[in-house]
Scaffold this motif. Structure first.
Motif, PDB file in Angstrom:
ATOM      1  N   GLU A  11      29.353  44.389  40.064  1.00  6.98           N
ATOM      2  CA  GLU A  11      30.679  44.195  39.514  1.00  6.98           C
ATOM      3  C   GLU A  11      31.657  43.735  40.590  1.00  6.98           C
ATOM      4  O   GLU A  11      31.500  44.070  41.764  1.00  6.98           O
ATOM      5  CB  GLU A  11      31.185  45.497  38.887  1.00  6.98           C
ATOM      6  CG  GLU A  11      30.441  45.882  37.615  1.00  6.98           C
ATOM      7  CD  GLU A  11      30.996  47.158  37.018  1.00  6.98           C
ATOM      8  OE1 GLU A  11      31.581  47.962  37.774  1.00  6.98           O
ATOM      9  OE2 GLU A  11      30.846  47.347  35.806  1.00  6.98           O
ATOM     10  N   PRO A  12      32.712  42.968  40.190  1.00  5.21           N
ATOM     11  CA  PRO A  12      33.703  42.529  41.176  1.00  5.21           C
ATOM     12  C   PRO A  12      34.444  43.707  41.790  1.00  5.21           C
ATOM     13  O   PRO A  12      34.688  44.714  41.138  1.00  5.21           O
ATOM     14  CB  PRO A  12      34.664  41.661  40.335  1.00  5.21           C
ATOM     15  CG  PRO A  12      33.894  41.303  39.105  1.00  5.21           C
ATOM     16  CD  PRO A  12      32.960  42.451  38.860  1.00  5.21           C
ATOM     17  N   ALA A  13      34.798  43.576  43.062  1.00  2.00           N
ATOM     18  CA  ALA A  13      35.581  44.612  43.724  1.00  2.00           C
ATOM     19  C   ALA A  13      37.044  44.477  43.326  1.00  2.00           C
ATOM     20  O   ALA A  13      37.447  43.512  42.677  1.00  2.00           O
ATOM     21  CB  ALA A  13      35.408  44.480  45.235  1.00  2.00           C
ATOM     22  N   ASP A  14      37.865  45.433  43.742  1.00  2.00           N
ATOM     23  CA  ASP A  14      39.285  45.390  43.442  1.00  2.00           C
ATOM     24  C   ASP A  14      39.909  44.130  44.031  1.00  2.00           C
ATOM     25  O   ASP A  14      39.500  43.638  45.078  1.00  2.00           O
ATOM     26  CB  ASP A  14      39.974  46.620  44.022  1.00  2.00           C
ATOM     27  CG  ASP A  14      39.542  47.910  43.327  1.00  2.00           C
ATOM     28  OD1 ASP A  14      39.069  47.821  42.180  1.00  2.00           O
ATOM     29  OD2 ASP A  14      39.667  48.984  43.949  1.00  2.00           O
ATOM     30  N   LEU A  15      40.937  43.638  43.355  1.00  2.00           N
ATOM     31  CA  LEU A  15      41.616  42.416  43.785  1.00  2.00           C
ATOM     32  C   LEU A  15      42.235  42.587  45.170  1.00  2.00           C
ATOM     33  O   LEU A  15      42.872  43.592  45.458  1.00  2.00           O
ATOM     34  CB  LEU A  15      42.718  42.077  42.777  1.00  2.00           C
ATOM     35  CG  LEU A  15      43.592  40.866  43.114  1.00  2.00           C
ATOM     36  CD1 LEU A  15      42.794  39.580  42.942  1.00  2.00           C
ATOM     37  CD2 LEU A  15      44.850  40.862  42.258  1.00  2.00           C
ATOM     38  N   ILE A  16      42.023  41.582  46.025  1.00  2.00           N
ATOM     39  CA  ILE A  16      42.747  41.525  47.292  1.00  2.00           C
ATOM     40  C   ILE A  16      43.633  40.285  47.271  1.00  2.00           C
ATOM     41  O   ILE A  16      43.317  39.286  46.621  1.00  2.00           O
ATOM     42  CB  ILE A  16      41.808  41.504  48.523  1.00  2.00           C
ATOM     43  CG1 ILE A  16      40.963  40.231  48.557  1.00  2.00           C
ATOM     44  CG2 ILE A  16      40.913  42.742  48.533  1.00  2.00           C
ATOM     45  CD1 ILE A  16      40.155  40.077  49.840  1.00  2.00           C
TER      46      ILE A  16
END
Length: 278
Positions: free
Chosen positions: A32-37
């Protein structure tokens, strides 16, 4: 005895529900994608940022890292680096030096596979006959022609180390091309990376690519993070290392610069090594 749980839900079942709750840090699957940076980076109207931003974005995408890359346009060189130090920019790229490595947060992946360390000259057409006879650093010194750089650029230091006259331009670098072409502004030629000079020659028709010479030194570009964005180092570094291992970086280099490198005929040029002092 009254229960605080809804009828029909056992304590064991409730614990299981909590364990798979979306708010649980253990719930994210590896795919899954990580948190937005969010990364604020310098960009330029002449698009010379394009490869670096594309490499950054594609590398993060490839590891499913959500990222928002925000361009801040047309900043002078010294101001860009000050803004990185102050936390007003999050990421920048530049030729690797020990000073940058100490003052910023280095991402230890070379970005251009050495292309940036290969410098070709952008010159006035009438000066080609002067460069025809240059076959050494000493011969270039004897021309007394002045090289132009942005203020504080690493290449300006390299040229000075080799005893070559330098003009450092303190304003937006795109203005210096017309100064060279005019011929009476104290700057005579522009050493440019082999990865960028063809595009620049197309944009500045009154200048030409010098035909015979290739100056080189053993350095490359790196990304640098602001100390205020140091937490992003493992994210960005791992993404770039993955892009290197997968061949993604090489494909992006070839796509961005392959035809230009071929047109420059680098292997047939007269190679002159520049000394570099840290």
């Amino acid at each position: 005895m009254n229960s605080i749980f809804s009828p029909g839900i056992t304590l064991a079942a409730l614990i299981a529900l909590v364990a798979i709750s979306p708010s649980s840090s253990a719930s994210r699957l590896p795919s899954e994608p990580a948190d937005l940076i969010v990364l604020r980076v310098p960009c330029f109207s002449d698009q010379r940022h394009q490869f670096y931003v594309q490499l950054l974005r594609s590398s993060l995408d490839a590891v499913r890292q959500s990222a928002q890359i925000k361009c801040v346009y047309d900043l002078p060189g010294r101001r860009m680096w000050k803004m990185v130090g102050d936390g007003k920019l999050d990421l920048i790229w530049g030729v690797q030096t020990p000073d940058k490595d100490k003052g910023m947060v280095p991402i230890q992946v070379a970005l251009t596979d050495g292309l940036v360390g290969q410098r070709v000259l952008l010159i006035r057409p009438e000066d080609q006959k002067v460069f025809d006879s240059v076959n050494s650093i000493q011969a270039l010194r004897e021309t007394e022609l002045v090289a132009g750089f942005g203020e504080g650029w690493f290449d300006a230091k390299v040229w000075r180390t080799n005893g070559l006259p330098v003009y450092e331009f303190p304003h937006q670098f795109s203005l210096i091309y017309s100064m060279v072409s005019i011929g009476n502004r104290g700057v005579d030629y522009l050493p440019r990376g082999a990865n960028e000079i063809v595009t620049e020659a197309q944009q500045h028709k009154r200048l030409i690519i010098e035909k015979h010479l290739l100056f080189y030194y053993d350095r490359d570009m790196r990304f640098y993070l602001s100390p205020h964005a140091a937490a992003y180092k493992p994210i960005v570094e791992n993404a770039l290392k993955a892009a290197e291992a997968s061949g993604l970086k090489r494909r992006l280099i070839d796509r961005a610069f392959g035809s230009d490198i071929k047109a420059l005929n680098l292997t047939q040029r007269r190679r002159i090594q520049l000394q570099v002092l840290d």
